[in-house]
Design a protein around this motif. Sequence first.
Motif, PDB file in Angstrom:
ATOM      1  N   MET A  14       0.848  -1.197   0.000  1.00 36.25           N
ATOM      2  CA  MET A  14       0.000   0.000   0.000  1.00 36.25           C
ATOM      3  C   MET A  14       0.888   1.253   0.000  1.00 36.25           C
ATOM      4  O   MET A  14       1.936   1.295   0.645  1.00 36.25           O
ATOM      5  CB  MET A  14      -0.903  -0.053   1.234  1.00 36.25           C
ATOM      6  CG  MET A  14      -2.081   0.893   1.204  1.00 36.25           C
ATOM      7  SD  MET A  14      -2.929   1.083  -0.383  1.00 36.25           S
ATOM      8  CE  MET A  14      -3.515  -0.569  -0.730  1.00 36.25           C
ATOM      9  N   GLY A  15       0.482   2.241  -0.757  1.00 41.54           N
ATOM     10  CA  GLY A  15       1.316   3.442  -0.882  1.00 41.54           C
ATOM     11  C   GLY A  15       1.298   4.291   0.378  1.00 41.54           C
ATOM     12  O   GLY A  15       0.461   4.112   1.265  1.00 41.54           O
TER      13      GLY A  15
ATOM     14  N   GLU B 158      -7.718   3.092   2.349  1.00 41.43           N
ATOM     15  CA  GLU B 158      -6.339   2.824   1.921  1.00 41.43           C
ATOM     16  C   GLU B 158      -6.159   3.396   0.525  1.00 41.43           C
ATOM     17  O   GLU B 158      -6.929   3.068  -0.381  1.00 41.43           O
ATOM     18  CB  GLU B 158      -6.083   1.308   1.877  1.00 41.43           C
ATOM     19  CG  GLU B 158      -5.972   0.655   3.239  1.00 41.43           C
ATOM     20  CD  GLU B 158      -4.755   1.135   4.032  1.00 41.43           C
ATOM     21  OE1 GLU B 158      -3.850   1.768   3.440  1.00 41.43           O
ATOM     22  OE2 GLU B 158      -4.714   0.875   5.247  1.00 41.43           O
TER      23      GLU B 158
ATOM     24  N   ASP C  70      -3.390   4.610  -2.762  1.00 40.94           N
ATOM     25  CA  ASP C  70      -2.086   4.399  -3.374  1.00 40.94           C
ATOM     26  C   ASP C  70      -1.953   5.364  -4.544  1.00 40.94           C
ATOM     27  O   ASP C  70      -2.671   5.245  -5.535  1.00 40.94           O
ATOM     28  CB  ASP C  70      -1.997   2.939  -3.868  1.00 40.94           C
ATOM     29  CG  ASP C  70      -0.634   2.625  -4.448  1.00 40.94           C
ATOM     30  OD1 ASP C  70       0.201   3.556  -4.554  1.00 40.94           O
ATOM     31  OD2 ASP C  70      -0.403   1.456  -4.792  1.00 40.94           O
TER      32      ASP C  70
ATOM     33  N   SER D  84       0.626   5.767  -6.467  1.00 39.30           N
ATOM     34  CA  SER D  84       1.688   5.432  -7.423  1.00 39.30           C
ATOM     35  C   SER D  84       1.140   5.326  -8.845  1.00 39.30           C
ATOM     36  O   SER D  84      -0.046   5.048  -9.059  1.00 39.30           O
ATOM     37  CB  SER D  84       2.393   4.146  -7.011  1.00 39.30           C
ATOM     38  OG  SER D  84       1.492   3.086  -7.037  1.00 39.30           O
TER      39      SER D  84
ATOM     40  N   THR E 201      -7.070   5.664  -5.904  1.00 40.35           N
ATOM     41  CA  THR E 201      -5.886   5.634  -6.776  1.00 40.35           C
ATOM     42  C   THR E 201      -6.112   6.556  -7.985  1.00 40.35           C
ATOM     43  O   THR E 201      -7.256   6.738  -8.428  1.00 40.35           O
ATOM     44  CB  THR E 201      -5.596   4.180  -7.265  1.00 40.35           C
ATOM     45  OG1 THR E 201      -5.062   4.231  -8.586  1.00 40.35           O
ATOM     46  CG2 THR E 201      -6.851   3.342  -7.347  1.00 40.35           C
TER      47      THR E 201
END
Length: 389
Positions: A1-2, A79, A81, A83, A375
Amino acid sequence: MGKHWGDFQYEIYLNGMTGAVPRLPTDLTRLEALVERRLGPGPVGYVAGSAGNGSTALANRAALDRRRIVPRMLRDVHERDLSAEVLGRALPAPLALAPVGVLSIMHPDAECAAARAAAAQGVPYILSSASSTPMEQVAEAMGDAERWFQLYWAKDREVTRSFLDRAKASGFGVLVVTLDTPLLAWRPRDLDQAYLPFLHGVGTANYFTDPAFLAGLAKPVHEDLNAAVLRFVGMFADPGKTWPDLAFLRRHWDGPIVLKGVLHPDDALLAAEAGMDGVVVSNHGGRQVAGSVAAADALPRVARAVGDRLTVLFDSGVRTGDDVFKALALGARAVLLGRPYVYGLGLDGQAGVEHVIRCLLAEFDLTLALSGHATPATVTASDLEESPA
Ligand SMILES: Cc1cc2nc3c(=O)[nH]c(=O)nc-3n(C[C@H](O)[C@H](O)[C@H](O)COP(=O)(O)O)c2cc1C
Ligand SMILES: CC(C)CC(=O)C(=O)O
């Protein structure tokens, strides 16, 4: 996870509560006025200025402001992320630092400080051809961090070839070729201050350390600075270049090549046909063509035209986390940040640049989450609506 970039806000609150107030403002649009007070109108005018009456820089902002995010609710953003995969590279967030030349006018540590900041945050640094520090020195300051090289495509083929060889040997992995600056535009703010750093030999370090460049001089640079500056001014860019000339760069660079300064969808298609890997939809932050289309207006047209054939990046006017979100929704894979990090550099060197990166990504992370995304990959055009002009 980021990593959750947005947690930076609590670090700032907690520091503030213990008496250590944040060193720089968190609204990045406030940095320009602060740095102008510190460094004066010449250098900051050069950075802040744009072409003609500034209409393109204003249009860049208006095009981003006109588009509004329509947030979605109850979509589990616990959560997240940030990226993003860009040109085969796994980036911690869809962000790179744009190539900006002559950074010694902002801070004595110039490009090395900006590059170290980018490296510390894991964000790619794009080094300008017109840097005030030779590329080898900047590369050394970065360790093995991700670095890209921006090419001003010189008239002199040997200088171009030598730049590519040096960049490759110094570990620059992506070549960003800037197309929108075959000539320097009409820039009233600099004209009125009679301020152009290159005429003093600032921003010429890559040239003044280049064997192919030096071979064209009758005397060493320190014996005849004027002659060296004139050679630089006469050859750093080439208004005679056309699309077939790209074959030369394709032959001499193995890694990805990205063309910067593309605004017309047909030019993006020509880039794909020439075997390029990506484009940066950009009007150079409004510094080249006054009256130009806003970069954010050009972005969806270019993205639609190229589909999956090219990686589409974006710059010109990004100042906030919601601007990053909007650029992704309009079709960009990632954005480049220009002036705000340069102001951070002017105010606090490497720490100032890191502050700017962290603020922008914290705000982006929170905007993403509060708009219903965990995301960047799920952001689409349907997340925006255009408000009436
Ligand atoms: C002072 C300054 C110098 C720049 N130098 C270069 C350069 O050497 N090469 C280049 O491709 N772009 C250069 N740019 C353009 C930036 O890469 C980028 O396109 C622009 O700053 C993005 O707009 P923004 O400043 O609104 O974020 C420069 C921009 C500024 C403000
Ligand atoms: C003209 C260049 C050498 C620098 C630049 O890109 C800029 O000032 O916008």
